[in-house]
Design a protein around this motif. Structure first.
Motif, mmCIF file in Angstrom:
data_model
loop_
_atom_site.group_PDB
_atom_site.id
_atom_site.type_symbol
_atom_site.label_atom_id
_atom_site.label_comp_id
_atom_site.label_asym_id
_atom_site.label_seq_id
_atom_site.Cartn_x
_atom_site.Cartn_y
_atom_site.Cartn_z
ATOM 1 N N LEU A 102 -17.851 -0.392 30.165
ATOM 2 C CA LEU A 102 -16.433 -0.319 29.972
ATOM 3 C C LEU A 102 -16.201 -1.791 29.501
ATOM 4 N N ALA A 103 -16.822 -2.730 29.753
ATOM 5 C CA ALA A 103 -16.248 -4.167 29.082
ATOM 6 C C ALA A 103 -16.524 -4.458 27.838
ATOM 7 N N ALA A 104 -17.710 -3.640 27.438
ATOM 8 C CA ALA A 104 -18.119 -3.638 25.793
ATOM 9 C C ALA A 104 -17.158 -2.707 24.928
ATOM 10 N N SER A 105 -16.557 -1.943 25.463
ATOM 11 C CA SER A 105 -15.604 -1.106 24.742
ATOM 12 C C SER A 105 -14.493 -1.805 23.928
ATOM 13 N N LEU A 106 -13.909 -1.466 22.873
ATOM 14 C CA LEU A 106 -13.076 -2.223 22.118
ATOM 15 C C LEU A 106 -11.653 -1.744 22.686
ATOM 16 N N ASP A 107 -10.711 -2.630 22.565
ATOM 17 C CA ASP A 107 -9.221 -2.308 22.981
ATOM 18 C C ASP A 107 -8.459 -2.796 21.699
ATOM 19 N N PRO A 108 -7.362 -2.148 21.134
ATOM 20 C CA PRO A 108 -6.463 -2.522 20.053
ATOM 21 C C PRO A 108 -5.864 -3.927 20.758
ATOM 22 N N VAL A 152 -12.765 6.517 26.116
ATOM 23 C CA VAL A 152 -12.700 7.758 25.282
ATOM 24 C C VAL A 152 -13.145 8.711 26.369
ATOM 25 N N ILE A 153 -14.329 8.608 27.124
ATOM 26 C CA ILE A 153 -14.650 9.467 28.011
ATOM 27 C C ILE A 153 -13.336 10.077 29.109
ATOM 28 N N ARG A 154 -12.933 8.874 29.687
ATOM 29 C CA ARG A 154 -11.916 8.762 30.498
ATOM 30 C C ARG A 154 -10.456 9.470 30.089
ATOM 31 N N ASP A 155 -10.447 9.867 28.914
ATOM 32 C CA ASP A 155 -9.365 10.355 28.273
ATOM 33 C C ASP A 155 -9.300 12.186 28.262
ATOM 34 N N PHE A 156 -10.799 12.464 28.132
ATOM 35 C CA PHE A 156 -10.655 14.107 28.277
ATOM 36 C C PHE A 156 -11.916 14.671 29.030
ATOM 37 N N ALA A 157 -12.454 13.877 29.748
ATOM 38 C CA ALA A 157 -13.710 14.572 30.720
ATOM 39 C C ALA A 157 -13.046 14.750 31.982
ATOM 40 N N ASN A 158 -13.687 15.704 32.656
ATOM 41 C CA ASN A 158 -13.292 15.913 34.184
ATOM 42 C C ASN A 158 -14.375 15.352 34.939
ATOM 43 N N ARG A 159 -15.761 15.383 34.495
ATOM 44 C CA ARG A 159 -16.617 14.885 35.273
ATOM 45 C C ARG A 159 -17.444 13.801 34.238
ATOM 46 N N VAL A 160 -18.277 12.795 34.887
ATOM 47 C CA VAL A 160 -18.811 11.912 34.234
ATOM 48 C C VAL A 160 -20.381 11.622 34.849
ATOM 49 N N ILE A 161 -21.067 11.568 33.963
ATOM 50 C CA ILE A 161 -22.437 11.023 34.581
ATOM 51 C C ILE A 161 -22.846 9.772 33.725
ATOM 52 N N VAL A 162 -23.226 8.577 34.236
ATOM 53 C CA VAL A 162 -23.724 7.437 33.618
ATOM 54 C C VAL A 162 -24.860 7.150 33.721
ATOM 55 N N MET A 163 -25.612 7.071 32.583
ATOM 56 C CA MET A 163 -27.334 6.937 32.737
ATOM 57 C C MET A 163 -27.665 5.527 32.310
ATOM 58 N N LYS A 164 -28.744 5.219 32.770
ATOM 59 C CA LYS A 164 -29.145 3.934 32.265
ATOM 60 C C LYS A 164 -30.663 4.046 31.935
ATOM 61 N N ALA A 165 -31.507 3.877 30.906
ATOM 62 C CA ALA A 165 -32.811 3.974 30.968
ATOM 63 C C ALA A 165 -33.397 5.471 31.200
#
Length: 77
Positions: free
Chosen positions: A50-56, A12-25
């Motif tokens: 990414l692996a946990a995201s659903l795909d139709p 979902v982020i890939r479809d509309f974002a320009n910049r991405v920050i991935v955070m963990k804890a």
């Protein structure tokens, strides 16, 4: 205009974002443009998201589940 969009669904982020920050804890583990993040998923947590995201497509979803390492990306307790 800027938006702050918080999600665990990286496609979902890939479809509309320009910049991405991935955070963990609460810590930033990856930051960059959408292209930088998705072309070279360096951090295991980003790969796990990414692996946990659903795909139709059931075949793609089955392949993601089969390739996923259950220990990858876990947040320490």
């Amino acid at each position: 205009m800027s938006y702050l969009f918080i999600a665990h669904d990286l496609p979902v982020i890939r479809d509309f974002a320009n910049r991405v920050i991935v955070m963990k804890a609460g810590e930033i583990v990856e930051e960059g443009t959408v292209r930088q993040i998705f072309e070279a998923l360096e951090e295991s947590y980003a790969r796990a998201l990414l692996a946990a995201s659903l795909d139709p497509d059931p075949e793609i979803q089955a392949a993601r589940r089969a390739a996923r390492n259950p220990e990858e990306g876990l947040v320490p307790a």
